[in-house]
Design a protein around this motif. Structure first.
Motif, mmCIF file in Angstrom:
data_model
loop_
_atom_site.group_PDB
_atom_site.id
_atom_site.type_symbol
_atom_site.label_atom_id
_atom_site.label_comp_id
_atom_site.label_asym_id
_atom_site.label_seq_id
_atom_site.Cartn_x
_atom_site.Cartn_y
_atom_site.Cartn_z
ATOM 1 N N MET A 12 0.839 -1.206 0.000
ATOM 2 C CA MET A 12 0.000 0.000 0.000
ATOM 3 C C MET A 12 0.869 1.249 0.000
ATOM 4 O O MET A 12 2.068 1.195 0.304
ATOM 5 N N ILE A 13 0.257 2.385 -0.301
ATOM 6 C CA ILE A 13 0.939 3.676 -0.306
ATOM 7 C C ILE A 13 0.311 4.571 0.757
ATOM 8 O O ILE A 13 -0.903 4.582 0.950
ATOM 9 N N VAL B 173 3.567 7.225 6.913
ATOM 10 C CA VAL B 173 4.150 5.907 7.118
ATOM 11 C C VAL B 173 4.538 5.687 8.580
ATOM 12 O O VAL B 173 4.450 4.558 9.094
ATOM 13 N N ASP B 174 4.964 6.744 9.258
ATOM 14 C CA ASP B 174 5.343 6.605 10.664
ATOM 15 C C ASP B 174 4.153 6.194 11.519
ATOM 16 O O ASP B 174 4.261 5.356 12.408
ATOM 17 N N SER B 175 2.989 6.773 11.254
ATOM 18 C CA SER B 175 1.787 6.419 12.007
ATOM 19 C C SER B 175 1.352 4.989 11.723
ATOM 20 O O SER B 175 0.917 4.258 12.628
ATOM 21 N N GLY C 6 -4.178 5.338 3.215
ATOM 22 C CA GLY C 6 -3.780 6.488 2.425
ATOM 23 C C GLY C 6 -3.971 7.817 3.119
ATOM 24 O O GLY C 6 -3.489 8.845 2.647
ATOM 25 N N LEU C 7 -4.656 7.829 4.253
ATOM 26 C CA LEU C 7 -4.876 9.056 5.006
ATOM 27 C C LEU C 7 -3.812 9.294 6.076
ATOM 28 O O LEU C 7 -3.828 10.340 6.729
ATOM 29 N N GLU D 179 -5.596 3.820 16.073
ATOM 30 C CA GLU D 179 -6.504 4.764 15.425
ATOM 31 C C GLU D 179 -6.931 4.257 14.039
ATOM 32 O O GLU D 179 -8.104 4.379 13.656
ATOM 33 N N ILE D 180 -5.993 3.676 13.304
ATOM 34 C CA ILE D 180 -6.307 3.140 11.971
ATOM 35 C C ILE D 180 -7.298 1.979 12.080
ATOM 36 O O ILE D 180 -8.268 1.890 11.321
#
Length: 354
Positions: free
Chosen positions: A111-112, A163-165, A159-160, A173-174
């Motif tokens: 994923m990006i 990468v650190d999160s 996508g929101l 949270e995700i």
């Protein structure tokens, strides 16, 4: 005895013929009974079914479904009613990795992120059936629908975030955001299936160098959090101790102040009483005060014993003379030694005032 026509002289036995007919009839009866028994057994077995506590039974009669939930033995009409067993238990599946090998599936995990970085993320999805009838007949394959919806919302949510999160601090949270989206969509679709939970199993960059860098960052953040927690713990321990010490000091000061105030009040009362006595008997009061003062001063006085030539012989407390101490010999007195007080005290003159 008769001859069978066309058979020469061979006799025809009617009794044997009759016995053959009976034997064939018996065999046919046995075979028919066996077939009937087998058919009856099949019908009986086809009409009975067992239901476990963690299962639903959906019985379809001429296209109309009904749900049975009570565990135990149940009956249905063979060839008329159809049986479907649906599990009540929580089931799950992986997204992004192979369940057997645990390796990433690039088509699902790659994923990006928001900051245009690439990351491999795999999830574990848990679900359960809430409506067995809709689960069987509202859609062709509700589990595949759930999987497709989950993959869509995972990519949309990843996508929101940066990468650190995704790799470190934002996993909870995700997960919560994806879960909320899926639950809302399943409620709208109403296909008899419910999402129980979705969990990020692992998240890491696709290259080993980046993985090591992020691990170092994660270790540093954990060390920072550990230090903060220790500091907070130390603060929580020291502040109550300091407050307790301050309270104790304040109470001690208050007690000392109260004690000194009481002493001062006692001294003031004594002086007032003494002044009243002085006004009545001035001379007697002066003499009494003088003697009382001498009682306090004389025990601590020092005397110097000198020889006749003026040299100092020794220094002794005055009580050696008054208390009968034999530490000073009589020779030192008879040889002309003087006893000289360090300070001269005069008796108060007689007050002639009345």
């Amino acid at each position: 005895m008769f001859k069978r026509p066309g058979k020469g002289d061979e006799p025809f036995d009617a009794t044997k013929l009759q016995e053959g007919y009976k034997k064939n009839a018996f065999i046919g009866t046995v075979i028919g009974g066996f077939i009937i028994a087998v058919a009856a057994g099949i019908l009986i077995l086809g009409s009975l079914y067992s239901l476990k506590e963690n299962e639903y039974a959906v019985i379809t009669t001429f296209g109309t479904p009904s749900v049975v939930e009570e565990p135990g033995m149940h009956m249905k009409i063979p060839f008329v009613q159809r049986l479907n067993i649906v599990p009540k238990t929580i089931n799950g599946f992986m997204i992004g990795s192979d369940e057997e090998t645990g390796e990433y599936l690039a088509s699902e995990s790659f994923m990006i992120t928001r900051d245009y970085n690439f990351v491999n993320v795999d999830f574990y999805v848990e679900y359960r059936v809430t409506d067995p009838t809709k689960y069987l007949y509202a859609s062709e394959n509700p589990v595949d629908i759930l999987k497709n919806l989950t993959q869509s919302y995972i990519r949309d949510t990843i996508g929101l975030y940066d990468v650190d999160s995704v790799i470190t601090t934002g996993k909870s949270e995700i997960q919560a955001a994806i879960k909320e989206k899926i639950i809302t969509r399943l409620d709208a679709e109403d296909i008899g299936i419910q999402l129980v939970n979705i969990t990020i199993q692992d998240a890491e960059p696709p290259t080993s160098e980046v993985i090591n860098a992020f691990k170092n960052v994660e270790n540093a953040k954990q060390g920072k959090e550990t230090s903060i927690n220790k500091a907070n713990q130390k603060r929580n321990e020291d502040i109550p101790a300091a407050r307790a010490a301050a309270d104790e000091t304040l109470k001690t000061a208050q007690a000392t102040a109260e004690e000194r105030i009481n002493q001062a009040k006692g001294q003031v009362a004594r002086l007032n009483e003494l002044y009243n006595e002085y006004k009545k008997y001035p001379l007697i009061t002066k003499q009494r005060m003088f003697y009382e003062t001498m009682e306090q001063i004389i025990p601590d006085m020092k005397v110097i014993i000198e020889k006749s030539d003026g040299t100092t012989q020794t220094v002794l407390p005055l009580e050696s003379f008054t208390g009968g101490d034999d530490s000073i010999s009589n020779d030192s007195i008879t040889n002309g030694s003087q006893v000289t007080p360090t300070s001269e005290e005069k008796l108060p003159e007689e007050d002639t005032e009345e």
